[in-house]
Design a protein around this motif. Sequence first.
Motif, PDB file in Angstrom:
ATOM      1  N   LYS A 233       0.900  -1.343  -0.255  1.00  0.00           N
ATOM      2  CA  LYS A 233      -0.199  -0.129   0.091  1.00  0.00           C
ATOM      3  C   LYS A 233       1.098   1.184  -0.017  1.00  0.00           C
ATOM      4  O   LYS A 233       0.574   2.440  -0.652  1.00  0.00           O
ATOM      5  N   GLU A 234       1.954   1.468   0.643  1.00  0.00           N
ATOM      6  CA  GLU A 234       2.689   2.067   1.013  1.00  0.00           C
ATOM      7  C   GLU A 234       3.571   2.344  -0.718  1.00  0.00           C
ATOM      8  O   GLU A 234       3.910   1.171  -1.293  1.00  0.00           O
TER       9      GLU A 234
ATOM     10  N   LYS B 299     -14.516  11.152   3.793  1.00  0.00           N
ATOM     11  CA  LYS B 299     -13.498  11.587   3.285  1.00  0.00           C
ATOM     12  C   LYS B 299     -12.611  11.152   3.945  1.00  0.00           C
ATOM     13  O   LYS B 299     -11.203  12.062   4.301  1.00  0.00           O
ATOM     14  N   LEU B 300     -10.869  10.188   4.080  1.00  0.00           N
ATOM     15  CA  LEU B 300     -10.541  10.203   4.479  1.00  0.00           C
ATOM     16  C   LEU B 300      -9.463   9.814   3.451  1.00  0.00           C
ATOM     17  O   LEU B 300      -9.343   9.117   2.479  1.00  0.00           O
ATOM     18  N   VAL B 301      -7.891  10.544   4.304  1.00  0.00           N
ATOM     19  CA  VAL B 301      -6.826   9.579   2.973  1.00  0.00           C
ATOM     20  C   VAL B 301      -6.120   8.887   3.492  1.00  0.00           C
ATOM     21  O   VAL B 301      -6.233   8.394   4.621  1.00  0.00           O
ATOM     22  N   GLU B 302      -6.601   6.934   2.164  1.00  0.00           N
ATOM     23  CA  GLU B 302      -6.151   5.667   2.621  1.00  0.00           C
ATOM     24  C   GLU B 302      -4.281   5.745   3.789  1.00  0.00           C
ATOM     25  O   GLU B 302      -4.375   5.291   4.794  1.00  0.00           O
ATOM     26  N   VAL B 303      -3.523   6.715   2.550  1.00  0.00           N
ATOM     27  CA  VAL B 303      -2.472   6.041   3.458  1.00  0.00           C
ATOM     28  C   VAL B 303      -1.655   6.620   4.336  1.00  0.00           C
ATOM     29  O   VAL B 303      -0.833   6.639   4.590  1.00  0.00           O
ATOM     30  N   LEU B 304      -2.520   8.361   4.030  1.00  0.00           N
ATOM     31  CA  LEU B 304      -2.016   9.069   5.947  1.00  0.00           C
ATOM     32  C   LEU B 304      -3.116   8.287   7.710  1.00  0.00           C
ATOM     33  O   LEU B 304      -3.815   7.302   7.802  1.00  0.00           O
ATOM     34  N   ASN B 305      -2.325   8.452   8.671  1.00  0.00           N
ATOM     35  CA  ASN B 305      -2.680   8.326   9.561  1.00  0.00           C
ATOM     36  C   ASN B 305      -3.609   8.898   9.860  1.00  0.00           C
ATOM     37  O   ASN B 305      -4.260   9.963   9.450  1.00  0.00           O
ATOM     38  N   ALA B 306      -4.155   8.514  10.947  1.00  0.00           N
ATOM     39  CA  ALA B 306      -5.774   9.458  11.908  1.00  0.00           C
ATOM     40  C   ALA B 306      -5.147  10.841  12.293  1.00  0.00           C
ATOM     41  O   ALA B 306      -5.910  11.497  11.920  1.00  0.00           O
ATOM     42  N   MET B 307      -3.670  10.386  12.434  1.00  0.00           N
ATOM     43  CA  MET B 307      -3.420  11.967  12.901  1.00  0.00           C
ATOM     44  C   MET B 307      -3.439  12.954  11.977  1.00  0.00           C
ATOM     45  O   MET B 307      -3.874  14.486  11.886  1.00  0.00           O
ATOM     46  N   ASP B 308      -2.687  13.088  10.726  1.00  0.00           N
ATOM     47  CA  ASP B 308      -2.549  13.650   9.704  1.00  0.00           C
ATOM     48  C   ASP B 308      -3.738  13.370   8.831  1.00  0.00           C
ATOM     49  O   ASP B 308      -3.743  14.884   8.458  1.00  0.00           O
ATOM     50  N   ASN B 309      -4.442  12.974   8.608  1.00  0.00           N
ATOM     51  CA  ASN B 309      -5.697  12.970   8.502  1.00  0.00           C
ATOM     52  C   ASN B 309      -6.639  13.833   8.575  1.00  0.00           C
ATOM     53  O   ASN B 309      -7.618  15.284   8.559  1.00  0.00           O
ATOM     54  N   ILE B 310      -6.398  14.461  10.388  1.00  0.00           N
ATOM     55  CA  ILE B 310      -7.321  15.301  11.131  1.00  0.00           C
ATOM     56  C   ILE B 310      -7.149  16.528  11.066  1.00  0.00           C
ATOM     57  O   ILE B 310      -7.285  17.523  11.000  1.00  0.00           O
ATOM     58  N   VAL B 311      -4.875  16.673  10.489  1.00  0.00           N
ATOM     59  CA  VAL B 311      -5.408  18.217  10.659  1.00  0.00           C
ATOM     60  C   VAL B 311      -5.265  18.681   9.043  1.00  0.00           C
ATOM     61  O   VAL B 311      -4.859  19.539   9.015  1.00  0.00           O
TER      62      VAL B 311
ATOM     63  N   ASN C 100      -6.059   0.673   7.915  1.00  0.00           N
ATOM     64  CA  ASN C 100      -6.308  -0.881   8.696  1.00  0.00           C
ATOM     65  C   ASN C 100      -7.060  -0.385   9.700  1.00  0.00           C
ATOM     66  O   ASN C 100      -6.815  -1.386  10.352  1.00  0.00           O
ATOM     67  N   MET C 101      -8.360   0.200   9.117  1.00  0.00           N
ATOM     68  CA  MET C 101      -8.981   0.869  10.917  1.00  0.00           C
ATOM     69  C   MET C 101     -10.639   0.436  10.191  1.00  0.00           C
ATOM     70  O   MET C 101     -10.882  -0.254   8.666  1.00  0.00           O
ATOM     71  N   SER C 102     -11.007  -0.017  11.266  1.00  0.00           N
ATOM     72  CA  SER C 102     -12.660  -0.350  10.993  1.00  0.00           C
ATOM     73  C   SER C 102     -13.424   0.441  10.722  1.00  0.00           C
ATOM     74  O   SER C 102     -13.276   1.476  10.659  1.00  0.00           O
ATOM     75  N   VAL C 103     -14.562   0.553   9.909  1.00  0.00           N
ATOM     76  CA  VAL C 103     -15.769   1.117   9.392  1.00  0.00           C
ATOM     77  C   VAL C 103     -15.793   2.536  10.292  1.00  0.00           C
ATOM     78  O   VAL C 103     -15.994   3.710  10.578  1.00  0.00           O
ATOM     79  N   SER C 104     -15.364   1.983  11.421  1.00  0.00           N
ATOM     80  CA  SER C 104     -16.418   2.530  13.083  1.00  0.00           C
ATOM     81  C   SER C 104     -15.232   3.729  13.476  1.00  0.00           C
ATOM     82  O   SER C 104     -15.029   4.546  13.505  1.00  0.00           O
ATOM     83  N   GLU C 105     -14.268   2.742  13.377  1.00  0.00           N
ATOM     84  CA  GLU C 105     -12.601   3.892  13.292  1.00  0.00           C
ATOM     85  C   GLU C 105     -12.558   4.504  12.708  1.00  0.00           C
ATOM     86  O   GLU C 105     -12.218   6.282  13.608  1.00  0.00           O
ATOM     87  N   LYS C 106     -13.237   4.471  12.078  1.00  0.00           N
ATOM     88  CA  LYS C 106     -13.108   5.450  10.476  1.00  0.00           C
ATOM     89  C   LYS C 106     -13.909   6.760  11.155  1.00  0.00           C
ATOM     90  O   LYS C 106     -13.313   7.984  10.396  1.00  0.00           O
ATOM     91  N   GLN C 107     -15.149   6.436  11.332  1.00  0.00           N
ATOM     92  CA  GLN C 107     -15.885   7.487  11.602  1.00  0.00           C
ATOM     93  C   GLN C 107     -15.280   8.718  13.231  1.00  0.00           C
ATOM     94  O   GLN C 107     -15.618   9.544  12.623  1.00  0.00           O
ATOM     95  N   THR C 108     -14.911   7.689  13.600  1.00  0.00           N
ATOM     96  CA  THR C 108     -14.044   8.206  14.572  1.00  0.00           C
ATOM     97  C   THR C 108     -13.604   9.920  14.283  1.00  0.00           C
ATOM     98  O   THR C 108     -13.055  10.612  14.596  1.00  0.00           O
ATOM     99  N   VAL C 109     -12.478   9.304  12.860  1.00  0.00           N
ATOM    100  CA  VAL C 109     -11.351  10.082  12.491  1.00  0.00           C
ATOM    101  C   VAL C 109     -12.037  11.240  12.434  1.00  0.00           C
ATOM    102  O   VAL C 109     -11.962  12.806  12.298  1.00  0.00           O
ATOM    103  N   GLU C 110     -13.035  10.642  11.121  1.00  0.00           N
ATOM    104  CA  GLU C 110     -14.292  11.819  10.336  1.00  0.00           C
ATOM    105  C   GLU C 110     -14.466  12.926  11.896  1.00  0.00           C
ATOM    106  O   GLU C 110     -14.751  13.660  11.483  1.00  0.00           O
ATOM    107  N   ILE C 111     -15.360  12.323  13.124  1.00  0.00           N
ATOM    108  CA  ILE C 111     -15.329  13.066  14.513  1.00  0.00           C
ATOM    109  C   ILE C 111     -14.829  14.255  14.021  1.00  0.00           C
ATOM    110  O   ILE C 111     -14.558  14.977  15.017  1.00  0.00           O
TER     111      ILE C 111
END
Lengths: 366, 318, 511
Positions: free
Chosen positions: B301-302, C95-107, C143-154
């Motif tokens: 993926k990377e 609307k998340l970028v798959e290859v980035l981690n949660a932090m990067d997506n948040i900021v 690597n995240m489940s659907v509900s984890e992804k939703q948490t990132v969105e929130i």
Amino acid sequence: MNKSQENIKVREPLVRTVKRAERSNLDIIKLRIIAFILALVAGGLFILLIGFNPFELYLTIVSGAFRSKMAIQATVKFMIPLLMASLGITLAFKMKFWNIGAEGQIIMGAVFSSYFALFYSDLPHIVLIIIMFISGFIGGGLWGLIPAYFKSKFNTNETLLTLMLNYIALHVISFLRDGPWKDPGSSGFPKIARFEANAQLDKILGVQFGWIVGLILVVVVFIYMVYTKHGYEISVVGESQATSRYAGMNVKKIILRTMILSGGICGITGVIQSAGSDMTLAASVAGGVGFTAIIVAWLANLNPFGILMVSFLFSVLEKGSSVMQSTYGLSTYSASVLQGIILFFILGCEFFIRYKFVLRHKGGNK
Amino acid sequence: MNMFINFLVAAVFAGTPLLFGTVGEIMNEKSGHLNLGVEGMMSLGACAGFMAGFLTNNLLIALLAAFVAGLAGALIYAILTITFMADQNVTGLTLTIFGIGLSNFFGEYMLVNSNTNSLKLPENIAAQISNIYIPVLSDIPVIGQLFFQYNPFVYLGIVIAISCGIYLNHTKLGLNLRAIGENPGAADAAGIKVTKLKYLNVLLGGGICGIGGAYCSMIINGGVWMSNSVNGLGWISVALVIFASWSPNKAVFGSFIFGAFNILKYYTPKTYFTIPNAFYDMLPFVITALVLIITSIRKSKENQQPASCGINYFREER
Amino acid sequence: MSNLIETKYAIELKGVSKIFGSVVANDNINLNIKYGEILALLGENGSGKTTLMNMLSGIYYPDAGTISIAGDEVSISSPTDAINYGIGMIHQHFKLVEVLNAMDNIVLGTKEKYLKPKILKDKILNISSKFGLEIEPEKKIYNMSVSEKQTVEILKVLYRGAQILILDEPTAVLTPQETEKLFAILRKMKEQGSAIIIITHKLHEVLSVSDRVAILRKGKLIDTVKTEDSNEKQLTELMVGRPVSLKINRPEVESKKTILNVVDLSVMNEDGSLGLKNINFKLKRGEILGVAGIAGSGQKELCESIAGLIKIKSGAVLCNKENIIGKTPDEIINLGISMSFVPEDRLGMGLVGSMGMVENMMLKSYRKSKGFFIDKKPSRKLAEYLKNKLQIVTPNVDMPVRMMSGGNVQKVLLGREIDSNPNVLITAYPVRGLDINSSYVIYDLLNEQKLKGVAVLFIGEDLDVLLELSDRIMVLCNGEMKGIVDTKETTKEEIGLMMAGKSFKGVEGDE
């Protein structure tokens, strides 16, 4: 409007893009004609800028391509490889397989057939020519098969892989030219010998018979794409591989088969170019035709009859620009420049088929 | 030993134009645009850079002209693919054909109007682009030769590559750009100005390619104008992007390695077993093809092509 | 400040319209919401809810009308503008970028300077603990489940300090328990003064979480009612436009013979994890077996393995005692098994969007005619027949199906599958994106097949529909089967718990 509202900065975008109802075919043709005219105007400005009269030059191009029987023959000669390679590419593009490897496939077709042209030139003429066509088809087909195999097996990016194969093929020729197939009579300068007359393509109406092959292929490719099961499969795979698998199609087989055909037709292009026009195997046998063919196929919307028309126009431009060189001393590269300008405009006009721009306040706040 | 150092130095020289092209294309692809017009943009830069140098005898103006010419080519591409959402493959190819054509056309035009047999860069600028000499440093044996005796382009290329690497991986703007390349819809919803940033990077990439073109026309042919001076280096750069797995830092090494392949034929002993030159010339392409295939088999993926590459973005797409 | 909040609406829409090509998606909408309020936006699929909200989030630009935020008229021409006005939207498709981690997506896209990962991590964990959210900031999205992804969105929205939150169908991908948790977070945000709009078509959720309900129908705002003065029946009538009985028919079929027997079926995903783990069930003629589970629990793998589209790791699928594992999709279609499969993404897989009905009719049958050339005559006949029988709205049978509406596309697809006289009909999300009327047409079609003795595997997302339509329900979680329950004897809560991973010894029918 009251005072507080005046202070608020309402920033409606100056121009925004919105989707429009899709246009009819007639409108699309009109749009392209407008784009073509605009391109001629832009090209004219360019000509004006370098100090010439655009009308005079455009007239020279058109008249140059038709001014004599020989000129017409030369124009047709330009058209043959372009037409055929575009038809080959079309099969792959219909499948959304971005085969930009026509250059390499043309070269490999020429290489395979040249083997027989060089070393079996004493075979009966018809037999030899048939063998050359078959071997050319195989050469180009194999070169198309390689990216198809990796695409179908590992989903390897075919755009980049076919691009690499172009260069590998090019160096195959330089290898043969510098070593095994070097013409001993060339006194040190590396080149491959000229084909014997027996291995050259016959002429019909003063031009090598490749133009007849091209015209037949236009009809054959059209029928193949529209009326056969194979053609249907190609369209479905092009739309979605998942759908094709779901429908029970063997996607891998279809990709491989189509790319053999696509590469094979390009391979035959190589045969016709080397044995019909160059009369030897030169490194320039493809000479960028494989790239231009992509543009031709795209401009013609992957329609074989459209390809016939566009490739004819392109060769008029090509031939006309060589006349421009002899008359005005302008580089033949002016053809590429004009081609580029025309294409840029047509690429731009495609936008207006599906979208439109909306200016500020137009149909906005009432 | 001496032979080996010469080889390394020659590899750096041969790899530098590739470095510009590769970094330029990385900037394009990171914004989601597979630009097949590198060869064209480099050609434009080659012509503009050489002619500006020829006419003004000033290196800075030449570099600027090359940058602007590459950028102008990229601007055509950007307007068509970003604003008009035209097919990226066809637009890039057209740009290549157009760029080579215009560059050669203009070169011949200048040559014909100069009333001489050839166009040669004037002395002042020729001296400026020759290899540098730093007292003491350049004289250190081996190290001086390996690090302090190149022409200014080499250093400029490395600086640009490293700056682009920092920009992409360690700045906010770079993060935003990477997001656009992966998923422009997500980036847009997060408030990133997608169109603006795409333009910025495609143009920047084009300008960098243009400088690479100037290297081809000004250095490779010894300061004499020749048609087709880029001669496929732009296409190799497109391939190198894969080899460098979309990282400007890796592009530095990648381009020098590819440069080494290009000149390998001049440095191999020709005693008992000679490999034909054509095989050396083929090598970079074969290796890139293999890299391409191997990465596709690994399916990681990377380190992949940015996911939106080749697909144009329209916000109101339903 | 508090004065302002009390007197001014958070959002006020006046006469907002949006037109796509020739479709009027929103027609003269007037709507408002206060701070500290949860407004539910209720409407059928295609009623224009999402379009309306996308104009608030800057994705679309209105063709007419005005939008005011906190009392000031504004122009939202991009998502950036929306964020600057304090509007955060959580889209149905993340609307998340798959290859980035949660932090990067948040900021991503925020105006602040680049922060060192360590500082950023603390900042994010701080916010999440304040609202009771759980998150691993360094985890990559893919690597995240659907509900984890939703948490990132929130968190993305909270990080930006948005005062106005819009959620588009947030519960579609959640279990009932996860939904409750989400609602708790929303109520917490409401107490802190946020204005929240939740788009949904699930009535019980509307009643449980919202203060007011705005009902949209065919692009028009029908009414706005207070939740406490309303009930399910009234809301449905407003939404559909006429009294409807929400009852789905469940005809009884007497003789049930097993036709499909799935034994220990396991499927490996591309990344090496198990997509399905030892699935066992029997599918009988004359029954509808529902499949429940949150999205991505193995539904796709189940469908595709039975249809022969993916490789099986182990196990068997017996159709009339014959193992169909190892057969190509083509053979599975041709062997007279007539497996019919309505894929999840119907345009992506079941139909060719750029082709008309005629060419889509022969998608699976074109091979049957002899020779090298295709014969379009039978498919043209079939297309005309289906067009009349199912009242498919299209100017002609050669019009590309992608230009047809969702309901019509679904009819084309199901019509073709049913015409092939299947023994087994596998259908995944057949009413996704359809309005209530079209949905009932589909339910009737499925019941008709059931009565004819066809075995139907129905993969659904709406538990209420599953409970009413199917005879039995199989629940999947993480590729595992958590049990099969009889719909007459189970409750929604029970299924919800199973969807979340609780095993249940259910009824596995008669042997």
